[in-house]
Design a protein around this motif. Sequence first.
Motif, PDB file in Angstrom:
ATOM      1  N   TYR A 418       0.838  -1.206   0.000  1.00  0.00           N
ATOM      2  CA  TYR A 418       0.000   0.000   0.000  1.00  0.00           C
ATOM      3  C   TYR A 418       0.874   1.257   0.000  1.00  0.00           C
ATOM      4  O   TYR A 418       0.643   2.191  -0.777  1.00  0.00           O
ATOM      5  CB  TYR A 418      -0.905  -0.014   1.226  1.00  0.00           C
ATOM      6  CG  TYR A 418      -1.705   1.263   1.424  1.00  0.00           C
ATOM      7  CD1 TYR A 418      -2.880   1.486   0.704  1.00  0.00           C
ATOM      8  CD2 TYR A 418      -1.278   2.236   2.313  1.00  0.00           C
ATOM      9  CE1 TYR A 418      -3.606   2.651   0.861  1.00  0.00           C
ATOM     10  CE2 TYR A 418      -2.001   3.410   2.478  1.00  0.00           C
ATOM     11  CZ  TYR A 418      -3.166   3.611   1.762  1.00  0.00           C
ATOM     12  OH  TYR A 418      -3.886   4.769   1.927  1.00  0.00           O
ATOM     13  N   LYS A 419       1.905   1.256   0.864  1.00  0.00           N
ATOM     14  CA  LYS A 419       2.796   2.414   0.947  1.00  0.00           C
ATOM     15  C   LYS A 419       3.525   2.647  -0.378  1.00  0.00           C
ATOM     16  O   LYS A 419       3.686   3.788  -0.828  1.00  0.00           O
ATOM     17  CB  LYS A 419       3.821   2.214   2.070  1.00  0.00           C
ATOM     18  CG  LYS A 419       3.234   2.359   3.471  1.00  0.00           C
ATOM     19  CD  LYS A 419       4.308   2.126   4.530  1.00  0.00           C
ATOM     20  CE  LYS A 419       3.744   2.303   5.942  1.00  0.00           C
ATOM     21  NZ  LYS A 419       4.770   2.025   6.978  1.00  0.00           N
ATOM     22  N   ALA A 420       3.978   1.549  -1.016  1.00  0.00           N
ATOM     23  CA  ALA A 420       4.701   1.662  -2.288  1.00  0.00           C
ATOM     24  C   ALA A 420       3.804   2.253  -3.375  1.00  0.00           C
ATOM     25  O   ALA A 420       4.228   3.101  -4.168  1.00  0.00           O
ATOM     26  CB  ALA A 420       5.229   0.298  -2.717  1.00  0.00           C
ATOM     27  N   ILE A 421       2.534   1.808  -3.408  1.00  0.00           N
ATOM     28  CA  ILE A 421       1.592   2.316  -4.410  1.00  0.00           C
ATOM     29  C   ILE A 421       1.324   3.799  -4.183  1.00  0.00           C
ATOM     30  O   ILE A 421       1.352   4.599  -5.127  1.00  0.00           O
ATOM     31  CB  ILE A 421       0.270   1.510  -4.365  1.00  0.00           C
ATOM     32  CG1 ILE A 421       0.503   0.087  -4.906  1.00  0.00           C
ATOM     33  CG2 ILE A 421      -0.825   2.199  -5.181  1.00  0.00           C
ATOM     34  CD1 ILE A 421      -0.660  -0.850  -4.700  1.00  0.00           C
ATOM     35  N   ARG A 449      -4.865  -3.552  -7.707  1.00  0.00           N
ATOM     36  CA  ARG A 449      -4.373  -3.328  -6.348  1.00  0.00           C
ATOM     37  C   ARG A 449      -5.010  -2.085  -5.720  1.00  0.00           C
ATOM     38  O   ARG A 449      -5.261  -2.048  -4.515  1.00  0.00           O
ATOM     39  CB  ARG A 449      -2.849  -3.204  -6.359  1.00  0.00           C
ATOM     40  CG  ARG A 449      -2.145  -4.558  -6.535  1.00  0.00           C
ATOM     41  CD  ARG A 449      -0.681  -4.382  -6.889  1.00  0.00           C
ATOM     42  NE  ARG A 449       0.036  -5.635  -6.870  1.00  0.00           N
ATOM     43  CZ  ARG A 449       0.005  -6.542  -7.849  1.00  0.00           C
ATOM     44  NH1 ARG A 449      -0.757  -6.313  -8.918  1.00  0.00           N
ATOM     45  NH2 ARG A 449       0.696  -7.661  -7.764  1.00  0.00           N
ATOM     46  N   MET A 450      -5.272  -1.076  -6.531  1.00  0.00           N
ATOM     47  CA  MET A 450      -5.933   0.122  -6.010  1.00  0.00           C
ATOM     48  C   MET A 450      -7.347  -0.195  -5.539  1.00  0.00           C
ATOM     49  O   MET A 450      -7.808   0.315  -4.512  1.00  0.00           O
ATOM     50  CB  MET A 450      -5.948   1.219  -7.084  1.00  0.00           C
ATOM     51  CG  MET A 450      -4.573   1.848  -7.319  1.00  0.00           C
ATOM     52  SD  MET A 450      -4.576   3.070  -8.662  1.00  0.00           S
ATOM     53  CE  MET A 450      -5.592   4.360  -7.939  1.00  0.00           C
ATOM     54  N   ILE A 451      -8.044  -1.051  -6.289  1.00  0.00           N
ATOM     55  CA  ILE A 451      -9.383  -1.489  -5.866  1.00  0.00           C
ATOM     56  C   ILE A 451      -9.276  -2.288  -4.567  1.00  0.00           C
ATOM     57  O   ILE A 451     -10.066  -2.101  -3.635  1.00  0.00           O
ATOM     58  CB  ILE A 451     -10.052  -2.343  -6.967  1.00  0.00           C
ATOM     59  CG1 ILE A 451     -10.360  -1.473  -8.197  1.00  0.00           C
ATOM     60  CG2 ILE A 451     -11.322  -3.007  -6.447  1.00  0.00           C
ATOM     61  CD1 ILE A 451     -10.861  -2.246  -9.397  1.00  0.00           C
ATOM     62  N   LYS A 452      -8.281  -3.168  -4.494  1.00  0.00           N
ATOM     63  CA  LYS A 452      -8.077  -3.994  -3.300  1.00  0.00           C
ATOM     64  C   LYS A 452      -7.882  -3.146  -2.059  1.00  0.00           C
ATOM     65  O   LYS A 452      -8.436  -3.436  -0.987  1.00  0.00           O
ATOM     66  CB  LYS A 452      -6.845  -4.886  -3.528  1.00  0.00           C
ATOM     67  CG  LYS A 452      -6.403  -5.673  -2.294  1.00  0.00           C
ATOM     68  CD  LYS A 452      -5.120  -6.439  -2.605  1.00  0.00           C
ATOM     69  CE  LYS A 452      -4.556  -7.102  -1.357  1.00  0.00           C
ATOM     70  NZ  LYS A 452      -3.266  -7.782  -1.645  1.00  0.00           N
ATOM     71  N   PHE A 453      -7.099  -2.065  -2.159  1.00  0.00           N
ATOM     72  CA  PHE A 453      -6.792  -1.222  -1.001  1.00  0.00           C
ATOM     73  C   PHE A 453      -7.733  -0.029  -0.864  1.00  0.00           C
ATOM     74  O   PHE A 453      -7.576   0.781   0.032  1.00  0.00           O
ATOM     75  CB  PHE A 453      -5.337  -0.724  -1.088  1.00  0.00           C
ATOM     76  CG  PHE A 453      -4.317  -1.795  -0.919  1.00  0.00           C
ATOM     77  CD1 PHE A 453      -4.231  -2.538   0.240  1.00  0.00           C
ATOM     78  CD2 PHE A 453      -3.414  -2.086  -1.944  1.00  0.00           C
ATOM     79  CE1 PHE A 453      -3.288  -3.531   0.398  1.00  0.00           C
ATOM     80  CE2 PHE A 453      -2.450  -3.080  -1.796  1.00  0.00           C
ATOM     81  CZ  PHE A 453      -2.394  -3.820  -0.621  1.00  0.00           C
ATOM     82  N   GLY A 454      -8.728   0.068  -1.771  1.00  0.00           N
ATOM     83  CA  GLY A 454      -9.687   1.159  -1.673  1.00  0.00           C
ATOM     84  C   GLY A 454      -9.083   2.519  -1.995  1.00  0.00           C
ATOM     85  O   GLY A 454      -9.520   3.545  -1.465  1.00  0.00           O
TER      86      GLY A 454
END
Length: 459
Positions: A418-421, A449-454
């Motif tokens: 999440y932090k890396a994104i 991954r953006m959908i996964k982490f909202g």
Amino acid sequence: MEELKILILDDEKRLRDEIGEYLMKRHHEVYLSGSALETFELLETTEIDIAILDIRLPEVSGLEVLRRIKLIQPSIEVIMISGHGDMATVIEAMRNGAIDYFPKPFRMHDVQGAIERTQKYILLNKKLQQSEQTISVLTHKLYQSMGSPMIGQSKAIQHIMEMMERVAASDQTNVLITGESGTGKELVAHGIHLLSVRKKNAFHSVNCSAITDSLFESEFFGHKKGSFTGAYEDRSGCFEVASNGTLFLDEIGDMPLGQQAKLLRTLEDRKVRPVGGRNSIDVDVRVIAASNQLLEQMIEEKKFRYDLYHRLSTFIIELPPLRDRIEDIPLLANHFVELFAKRMNKGPMQIADETLKLLTTYTYPGNIRELRNIIERSLILCDGNKLLPNHFPFLDKHIIPITHKSETEISLLENNEYKAIMEALKKTNYNKTKAAALLHISWQALHRRMIKFGIEING
């Protein structure tokens, strides 16, 4: 709340009248019953959504009534009314198919809560059944028309099926299908066609990477006899061939910019003029395009037209790679085994458990197409009736060992991801294409991954 048909079985008239009046005020269709016999007679002629059943009845146990209800109408969801000291019976009722309960003495919001929970379950179950029915029907249609069914039980595939069904109902909407090579983009396109009102008309597929500039207008718009050397007769272009049906443009990212401009004009005008012809022809087609390239990145690199992208991408379906739907690998593998065993005149074949485990540890850069080839190769090597790990020697160097991580380790990994994104998005001023390149992943992978982490980007 949607109107439901609700049966109330309780030998206490005051209680059933009270519950019935409450539910009728909420616009439900209510049936009242004071005995098991009366209930069974009613169920023979009337379909019911929910039955509210008292555990303690004078002539027969509530558990026996529950079993009979489930035999007469298995789809009925049963809510039990329990008294003090009835919890053991409630547990037994749940094991026999009851979905909920509320205790005596009760308040009306207890009844309301049980009804609302049950209705949510009914709606979810109907949606699941519709999804399974759609998959079954579509699988049969695809197998008949293409020899390849839609196979999978993962949430990813169920979501794809739902998207296909939704966009199929809007038969003028252009669709863009994205995903890695071998994920089944043409299968999805054909499925949308078969689910639509255009299904009785042509599904015409064009590989955009195979059409040269000199042949483009002839291939897409057709030509008249004598319009150029070799034009010995009139020929319809793919737009005219697919009129009233579906035109599938595969590998749209490989189309040169000059061809893109001509395609855009046709999509806007819905008219084509054959080479050498004087009059334009109206065409009614749904266009479905597909690409394994990052078209957004190609737009930034001036390799793909921005206006064409938005004309084609009214509705986007992104296909996940096979490595993101591991639970579908055994189903696909068994399908391909059955397919190739018949073609090779082998008897019934099985896949050993250890072989299935092996197959789920591979990343499949070629996706479903690669799995298909792997299974075909292994069957050639197999002399028996069971595929064993030694029939897949070519996988050894590609296997990625699976290690089971603790919840703490998973949490730390996800936090770091999440932090890396977020860092990559900030560095690129929230440009997803540039952020994906910075992270060395595809645009589609970043999007998932953006959908996964909202993670949402406004604007």
